[in-house]
Every structure is written in C-alpha cells, then in structure tokens.
Design a protein around this motif. Structure first.
Motif, PDB file in Angstrom:
ATOM      1  N   GLN A   1       0.750  -1.388   0.055  1.00 25.79           N
ATOM      2  CA  GLN A   1       0.168  -0.127  -0.042  1.00 25.79           C
ATOM      3  C   GLN A   1       1.013   1.316  -0.069  1.00 25.79           C
ATOM      4  OE1 GLN A   1      -3.272   0.143  -0.538  1.00 25.79           O
ATOM      5  NE2 GLN A   1      -3.201   2.337  -0.545  1.00 25.79           N
ATOM      6  N   PHE A   2       1.934   1.275   0.632  1.00 29.04           N
ATOM      7  CA  PHE A   2       2.896   2.503   0.913  1.00 29.04           C
ATOM      8  C   PHE A   2       3.393   2.759  -0.437  1.00 29.04           C
ATOM      9  CE2 PHE A   2       3.609   1.856   5.648  1.00 29.04           C
ATOM     10  CZ  PHE A   2       2.305   2.100   5.913  1.00 29.04           C
ATOM     11  N   ALA A   3       3.963   1.707  -1.044  1.00 27.94           N
ATOM     12  CA  ALA A   3       4.529   1.734  -2.300  1.00 27.94           C
ATOM     13  C   ALA A   3       3.489   2.175  -3.446  1.00 27.94           C
ATOM     14  CB  ALA A   3       5.093   0.458  -2.932  1.00 27.94           C
ATOM     15  N   ILE A   4       2.545   1.726  -3.369  1.00 21.04           N
ATOM     16  CA  ILE A   4       1.309   2.340  -4.425  1.00 21.04           C
ATOM     17  C   ILE A   4       1.101   3.715  -4.380  1.00 21.04           C
ATOM     18  CG2 ILE A   4      -0.980   2.407  -4.855  1.00 21.04           C
ATOM     19  CD1 ILE A   4      -0.803  -0.892  -4.494  1.00 21.04           C
ATOM     20  N   GLU A   5       0.913   4.113  -3.167  1.00 18.42           N
ATOM     21  CA  GLU A   5       0.793   5.772  -2.663  1.00 18.42           C
ATOM     22  C   GLU A   5       1.872   6.524  -3.007  1.00 18.42           C
ATOM     23  OE1 GLU A   5      -0.302   5.667   1.465  1.00 18.42           O
ATOM     24  OE2 GLU A   5      -2.256   4.509   1.180  1.00 18.42           O
ATOM     25  N   ALA A   6       2.979   5.916  -2.828  1.00 22.17           N
ATOM     26  CA  ALA A   6       4.266   6.613  -2.972  1.00 22.17           C
ATOM     27  C   ALA A   6       4.340   6.847  -4.587  1.00 22.17           C
ATOM     28  CB  ALA A   6       5.665   5.962  -2.580  1.00 22.17           C
ATOM     29  N   THR A   7       4.089   5.894  -5.484  1.00 21.43           N
ATOM     30  CA  THR A   7       3.947   5.812  -6.692  1.00 21.43           C
ATOM     31  C   THR A   7       3.182   7.007  -7.414  1.00 21.43           C
ATOM     32  OG1 THR A   7       4.685   3.695  -7.105  1.00 21.43           O
ATOM     33  CG2 THR A   7       4.016   4.550  -9.083  1.00 21.43           C
ATOM     34  N   GLU A   8       2.013   7.013  -6.698  1.00 26.58           N
ATOM     35  CA  GLU A   8       1.106   7.719  -7.182  1.00 26.58           C
ATOM     36  C   GLU A   8       1.411   9.107  -7.124  1.00 26.58           C
ATOM     37  OE1 GLU A   8      -2.324   6.542  -4.888  1.00 26.58           O
ATOM     38  OE2 GLU A   8      -2.816   5.181  -6.406  1.00 26.58           O
ATOM     39  N   LYS A   9       2.060   9.442  -5.957  1.00 28.38           N
ATOM     40  CA  LYS A   9       2.692  10.890  -5.685  1.00 28.38           C
ATOM     41  C   LYS A   9       3.804  11.414  -6.752  1.00 28.38           C
ATOM     42  CE  LYS A   9       2.991  12.062  -1.493  1.00 28.38           C
ATOM     43  NZ  LYS A   9       2.166  13.129  -1.485  1.00 28.38           N
ATOM     44  N   ILE A  10       4.766  10.371  -7.087  1.00 35.87           N
ATOM     45  CA  ILE A  10       5.577  10.524  -8.059  1.00 35.87           C
ATOM     46  C   ILE A  10       4.998  10.879  -9.268  1.00 35.87           C
ATOM     47  CG2 ILE A  10       7.433   9.441  -9.415  1.00 35.87           C
ATOM     48  CD1 ILE A  10       8.352   7.862  -6.791  1.00 35.87           C
ATOM     49  N   LEU A  11       3.967  10.076  -9.800  1.00 36.22           N
ATOM     50  CA  LEU A  11       3.460  10.326 -11.127  1.00 36.22           C
ATOM     51  C   LEU A  11       2.751  11.648 -11.178  1.00 36.22           C
ATOM     52  CD1 LEU A  11       2.173   6.754 -11.927  1.00 36.22           C
ATOM     53  CD2 LEU A  11       4.223   7.980 -12.823  1.00 36.22           C
ATOM     54  N   GLU A  12       1.982  11.920 -10.083  1.00 33.33           N
ATOM     55  CA  GLU A  12       1.377  13.316  -9.851  1.00 33.33           C
ATOM     56  C   GLU A  12       2.121  14.495 -10.043  1.00 33.33           C
ATOM     57  OE1 GLU A  12      -0.781  13.226  -6.274  1.00 33.33           O
ATOM     58  OE2 GLU A  12      -2.214  11.326  -6.849  1.00 33.33           O
ATOM     59  N   ASN A  13       3.373  14.432  -9.624  1.00 35.81           N
ATOM     60  CA  ASN A  13       4.148  15.555  -9.410  1.00 35.81           C
ATOM     61  C   ASN A  13       5.286  15.516 -10.358  1.00 35.81           C
ATOM     62  OD1 ASN A  13       3.312  17.018  -6.884  1.00 35.81           O
ATOM     63  ND2 ASN A  13       3.403  14.739  -6.319  1.00 35.81           N
ATOM     64  N   PHE A  14       5.777  14.481 -10.980  1.00 30.64           N
ATOM     65  CA  PHE A  14       6.849  14.453 -11.806  1.00 30.64           C
ATOM     66  C   PHE A  14       6.454  13.282 -13.033  1.00 30.64           C
ATOM     67  CE2 PHE A  14      11.203  12.593 -12.801  1.00 30.64           C
ATOM     68  CZ  PHE A  14      11.952  13.780 -13.023  1.00 30.64           C
ATOM     69  N   LYS A  15       7.159  13.269 -14.245  1.00 35.83           N
ATOM     70  CA  LYS A  15       6.866  12.730 -15.036  1.00 35.83           C
ATOM     71  C   LYS A  15       8.180  11.915 -15.854  1.00 35.83           C
ATOM     72  CE  LYS A  15       2.922  14.626 -15.521  1.00 35.83           C
ATOM     73  NZ  LYS A  15       1.414  13.796 -14.797  1.00 35.83           N
ATOM     74  N   PRO A  16       8.297  10.817 -14.885  1.00 33.95           N
ATOM     75  CA  PRO A  16       9.585   9.967 -15.031  1.00 33.95           C
ATOM     76  C   PRO A  16       9.142   9.319 -16.237  1.00 33.95           C
ATOM     77  CG  PRO A  16       8.390   9.135 -13.183  1.00 33.95           C
ATOM     78  CD  PRO A  16       7.547  10.317 -13.714  1.00 33.95           C
ATOM     79  N   GLU A  17      10.391   8.759 -16.978  1.00 30.61           N
ATOM     80  CA  GLU A  17      10.334   7.591 -17.937  1.00 30.61           C
ATOM     81  C   GLU A  17      10.285   6.235 -17.247  1.00 30.61           C
ATOM     82  OE1 GLU A  17      13.198   8.303 -20.915  1.00 30.61           O
ATOM     83  OE2 GLU A  17      12.427  10.239 -21.344  1.00 30.61           O
ATOM     84  N   ILE A  18      10.956   6.141 -16.138  1.00 26.94           N
ATOM     85  CA  ILE A  18      11.357   4.930 -15.510  1.00 26.94           C
ATOM     86  C   ILE A  18      11.293   5.242 -14.013  1.00 26.94           C
ATOM     87  CG2 ILE A  18      13.222   3.111 -14.979  1.00 26.94           C
ATOM     88  CD1 ILE A  18      14.210   3.343 -17.724  1.00 26.94           C
ATOM     89  N   ILE A  19      10.679   4.231 -13.092  1.00 28.31           N
ATOM     90  CA  ILE A  19      11.022   4.384 -11.732  1.00 28.31           C
ATOM     91  C   ILE A  19      11.733   3.251 -11.274  1.00 28.31           C
ATOM     92  CG2 ILE A  19       9.540   4.202  -9.454  1.00 28.31           C
ATOM     93  CD1 ILE A  19       7.206   5.484 -10.641  1.00 28.31           C
ATOM     94  N   VAL A  20      12.907   3.828 -10.678  1.00 26.69           N
ATOM     95  CA  VAL A  20      13.795   2.713  -9.958  1.00 26.69           C
ATOM     96  C   VAL A  20      13.472   2.473  -8.487  1.00 26.69           C
ATOM     97  CG1 VAL A  20      15.993   2.401  -9.435  1.00 26.69           C
ATOM     98  CG2 VAL A  20      15.740   3.605 -11.373  1.00 26.69           C
ATOM     99  N   ILE A  21      13.034   1.233  -8.128  1.00 27.95           N
ATOM    100  CA  ILE A  21      12.680   1.111  -6.757  1.00 27.95           C
ATOM    101  C   ILE A  21      14.283   0.765  -6.192  1.00 27.95           C
ATOM    102  CG2 ILE A  21      11.327  -0.253  -5.174  1.00 27.95           C
ATOM    103  CD1 ILE A  21       9.644   1.203  -7.095  1.00 27.95           C
ATOM    104  N   ALA A  22      14.624   1.704  -5.483  1.00 29.34           N
ATOM    105  CA  ALA A  22      15.686   1.766  -4.943  1.00 29.34           C
ATOM    106  C   ALA A  22      15.654   1.129  -3.154  1.00 29.34           C
ATOM    107  CB  ALA A  22      16.658   2.962  -4.861  1.00 29.34           C
TER     108      ALA A  22
END
Length: 223
Positions: free
Chosen positions: A57-78
């Motif tokens: 759930q936390f990862a989904i919420e964090a990804t949604e925040k990234i996509l809302e505020n930034f338009k990355p081509e790739i997300i690296v789950i570090a």
C-alpha cells in the motif's frame, strides 16, 4: 551514450529513506545530465518492519505521488524490501516501467567457492517468499546464512553515514562477526541502506570474503 540535452532521461527513485542514494549517484555517474527525482518515504520508515500488505500500500501511494508531481520515464525502486514485496503489484497497477533492486543471490552464487553465502537484509526481505524463490532458483546448492538487521538499517538512516569511521565499524561489527563465524565467503547486501557502509563491511570482512550488491546491475538495467 550521447546526451542531447538535460532532461532527456527522466528517472524517479523510490526508497523508504536514504538507502537508494548510492544507486542515484551511480546512475548520475553514467548519465550526468539525467533529470532525476528521489522520493524518500521517511515518514513511514522503516519498511522492513512493516507487514507485506502495508509495504504494498505504501509503495502504491508513493508511486501515485511521483506520477502526480513528476513525469519520469522509469521508476527505480531503490529499496530491496519494496522490490521483493511490492514490485509485482506495482507493475500490475501502473503502466510505467519499473526497475527493482532484488537481492543479488544469483551473482553471489556465481562468486561463492565454498557455497556459503551471507544475506544481510531487513527482516521482511529475509523472510519473504520471493527471496526464497531466488535462493531455490539460483543458489539451491548453497547454504544461505540470513540476517535481518533492523538496528543497522535504522542507524544508517539516522546519521551513521556521517559518523566517524570508528563508530561505523562498531555498528557493522555484529553482522560481520556473525557471517565470519558461519564461514561464509560471500556477503550479499540485500538492503540498499547497507551500500552506504560497503567499504567498512568489506574492510572488516577481510579479503577472504566478497561483498556483493545489486547496484551495477540495477543501474545498467535502468539505462
């Protein structure tokens, strides 16, 4: 690789804290002009002590925040914990490509001569079925000495990186001593936080033990 202009490569990095910074630094070494954003969910740190359901759930919420505020081509789950527990769910939910940081079990098995491998991770990563799948797939003939070390993760997140060398060496000693006592010849750093003390772990472990992480492979996959 030619870089035409700043921002041609846009990467987002996600971790529960500062653990993924070595991966970001490695990528910037390879692609100096890449446009990057780093989200550290420090409010809910540490992920390694949460339930699988919470991490997903936390990862989904964090990804949604990234996509809302930034338009990355790739997300690296570090973060190994997010990658092991939630990467499949993220790929099912979002169309954007993800690169995960799973424990480098395969690489460790290729290096180990005595077939004894130490796995240093969070408690959740150590116990997760995906980790067991990696072991059975790539290191079934190896003895895996597992150590979940939430205290070391917490200390790294809370200032150990900038502490003096004596304090850093003292912090890693229990883990290294346990692996040496078990007779491993390879140690896998399966939590990205531990990459911040790789040099200290290698120094204390000695030349007879190889310390391995997934940094090079992950960054290469992201390029």
């Amino acid at each position: 690789m030619k870089i035409k202009h700043r921002g041609q490569y846009q990467y987002a990095f996600l971790d529960s804290g500062s653990g993924g910074l070595p991966y970001l630094a490695q990528l910037r070494d390879k692609v100096p002009f890449a446009s990057c954003v780093y989200l550290a969910d420090t409010l809910r740190f540490p992920y390694g002590e949460k339930t699988r359901e919470q991490v997903i759930q936390f990862a989904i919420e964090a990804t949604e925040k990234i996509l809302e505020n930034f338009k990355p081509e790739i997300i690296v789950i570090a973060c190994n914990t997010i990658s092991v527990v939630a990467l499949e769910a993220l790929r099912e939910r979002f169309l954007i490509p993800f690169v995960g940081t799973v424990p480098a079990i395969k690489l460790a098995a290729e290096h180990s001569k005595n077939r004894k491998i130490g796995l240093l991770a969070t408690n959740l990563t150590v116990a997760d079925p995906y980790t067991e799948t990696l072991i059975s797939s790539f290191a079934s003939d190896c003895e895996i000495v597992r150590r979940g070390d939430p205290l070391l993760v917490s200390r790294i997140e809370n200032g150990l990186i900038t502490a003096g060398k004596h304090e850093r060496m003292k912090a890693i000693q229990p883990a290294v001593d346990a692996f040496k006592a078990a007779g491993v010849d390879t140690i896998v750093l399966a939590c990205t936080h531990f990459l911040n003390v790789t040099e200290e772990i290698q120094e204390m472990a000695g030349s007879s033990i190889t310390v391995i992480d997934s940094k090079n492979g992950v960054v290469q996959q992201a390029l």
